[in-house]
Design an enzyme around this catalytic site. Structure first.
Site, PDB file in Angstrom:
ATOM      1  N   HIS A  83       0.824  -1.213   0.000  1.00 23.06           N
ATOM      2  CA  HIS A  83       0.000   0.000   0.000  1.00 23.06           C
ATOM      3  C   HIS A  83       0.855   1.259   0.000  1.00 23.06           C
ATOM      4  O   HIS A  83       0.390   2.322  -0.405  1.00 23.06           O
ATOM      5  CB  HIS A  83      -1.040  -0.024   1.125  1.00 23.06           C
ATOM      6  N   ASP A 136       0.067  -7.592   1.704  1.00 24.87           N
ATOM      7  CA  ASP A 136       0.565  -6.204   1.654  1.00 24.87           C
ATOM      8  C   ASP A 136       2.106  -6.173   1.583  1.00 24.87           C
ATOM      9  O   ASP A 136       2.769  -5.658   2.483  1.00 24.87           O
ATOM     10  CB  ASP A 136       0.043  -5.453   2.893  1.00 24.87           C
ATOM     11  N   SER A 233       4.107   2.371   8.213  1.00 29.41           N
ATOM     12  CA  SER A 233       3.830   1.264   7.294  1.00 29.41           C
ATOM     13  C   SER A 233       5.053   0.852   6.500  1.00 29.41           C
ATOM     14  O   SER A 233       5.855   1.688   6.084  1.00 29.41           O
ATOM     15  CB  SER A 233       2.727   1.651   6.305  1.00 29.41           C
ATOM     16  N   GLY A 234       5.143  -0.436   6.267  1.00 31.89           N
ATOM     17  CA  GLY A 234       6.259  -0.978   5.493  1.00 31.89           C
ATOM     18  C   GLY A 234       7.484  -1.253   6.345  1.00 31.89           C
ATOM     19  O   GLY A 234       8.379  -1.977   5.930  1.00 31.89           O
TER      20      GLY A 234
HETATM   21  N1  ARG Z   1      -1.479   2.110   7.464  1.00 31.74           N
HETATM   22  C1  ARG Z   1      -0.505   2.787   8.257  1.00 31.74           C
HETATM   23  C2  ARG Z   1       0.570   3.390   7.375  1.00 31.74           C
HETATM   24  O1  ARG Z   1       0.353   3.471   6.174  1.00 31.74           O
HETATM   25  C3  ARG Z   1       0.056   1.893   9.338  1.00 31.74           C
HETATM   26  C4  ARG Z   1      -0.905   1.766  10.442  1.00 31.74           C
HETATM   27  C5  ARG Z   1      -0.478   0.835  11.515  1.00 31.74           C
HETATM   28  N2  ARG Z   1      -1.397   0.997  12.591  1.00 31.74           N
HETATM   29  C6  ARG Z   1      -1.325   0.351  13.752  1.00 31.74           C
HETATM   30  N3  ARG Z   1      -2.210   0.659  14.656  1.00 31.74           N
HETATM   31  N4  ARG Z   1      -0.401  -0.538  13.998  1.00 31.74           N
HETATM   32  O2  ARG Z   1       1.533   3.965   7.837  1.00 31.74           O
END
Ligand code: ARG
Length: 276
Positions: A83, A136, A233-234
């Site tokens: 993503h 993902d 993320s990632g």
């Molecule tokens: N989707 C988020 C990003 O793009 C990461 C979210 C992780 N959230 C969590 N509560 N662990 O950075």
């Protein structure tokens, strides 16, 4: 995902971020120590495999354009979340992001340490599903190789590090409070591998995604207060010195009832689809 430095959110990210950043319940401990969430600053020299994904064109220069995390898995290979390289996050197709960089060896984004590596190819899991967040995974090839000893070891299928109850650490430059306070220094937070049933109950078919142990791993703090958050993320989830997951999604940040969901490393694809 993170807010661009212009103060406006790009395209669908606005919606996604609004849906994901939920205010903490009063008295919640999520923002207690402020970091990843509940983490502490760390020096990337101790963990040279933690990298930042950046585009100053898309996200502005204040924090070197950082918008996601990543992890060096081979001298010229960085894994991140699929993503992170989507149009939802970038505002444009990845092929149009001319200044995509992988920042290595730099703890403080505003500093000049380390290197900014260019990316020669972007691939994603052909089975990535943006609706459920399954699969993902993305793999970036760097134009130049980094030292082999900077790469992290991966935990293969059946590795004991995936066992619920295992202590793990998540790394990132993301939101430290759940309210849009992005870190400029790398942070690390201790979490624990949780049983799949915990995330199956928390995320049956939620607005955030649908938990499936096939490609996802559940981890967090059963008491709340330690977690990944937007912008992480990632980035890597590491247990016993081995990579077990990539930050993927969650409901809010640091809340006991809504653990973090990670891409389960042992489910990474053997073949990848070119994205560009
Ligand atoms: N989707 C988020 C990003 O793009 C990461 C979210 C992780 N959230 C969590 N509560 N662990 O950075």
């Amino acid at each position: 995902m993170r807010r661009s430095s212009t103060g406006s959110l790009t395209g669908a990210v606005a919606l996604a971020a609004a849906a994901v950043i939920t205010p903490q319940a009063s008295g919640g401990t999520a923002a207690a120590d402020a970091v990843v969430i509940g983490g502490r600053p760390v020096q990337v020299s101790e963990t040279p495999w933690v990298v930042a994904l950046a585009s100053r064109d898309r996200f502005g220069g204040t924090r070197a354009g950082q918008f996601c995390g990543g992890v060096l898995v081979a001298p010229d290979k960085v894994m991140t979340a699929a993503h992170c390289v989507s149009k939802d996050v970038l505002g444009v197709p990845i092929g149009q992001v001319r200044d995509l960089k992988v920042i290595t060896g730099r703890s403080e984004l505003a500093g000049t340490g380390g290197q900014e590596a260019t990316v020669s190819e972007v691939r994603i899991d052909p089975e990535y599903d943006a609706g459920t967040n399954a699969g993902d995974f993305a793999m970036l090839t760097l134009s130049t190789s980094l030292p082999a000893h900077h790469a992290v070891k991966a935990a293969g299928p059946g590795d004991a590090a995936y066992t619920p109850g295992t202590s793990a650490v998540v790394y990132g430059w993301g939101d430290t409070t759940g309210t849009g306070t992005y870190a400029s220094e790398l942070h690390a937070a201790p979490v624990e591998v949780l049983p799949d049933s915990t995330c199956e109950i928390a995320y049956p078919k939620s607005i955030y995604g649908t938990y499936s142990a096939d490609t996802m791993l559940c981890a967090g703090d059963p008491e709340g207060g330690h977690d990944a958050c937007q912008g992480d993320s990632g980035g890597p989830l590491v247990a016993d010195g081995r990579l077990i997951g990539l930050v993927s999604w969650g409901g809010g940040c640091g809340q006991a009832q809504s653990p973090g969901v990670y891409a389960r490393l042992s489910a990474a694809p053997g073949t990848w689809a070119v994205r560009g």
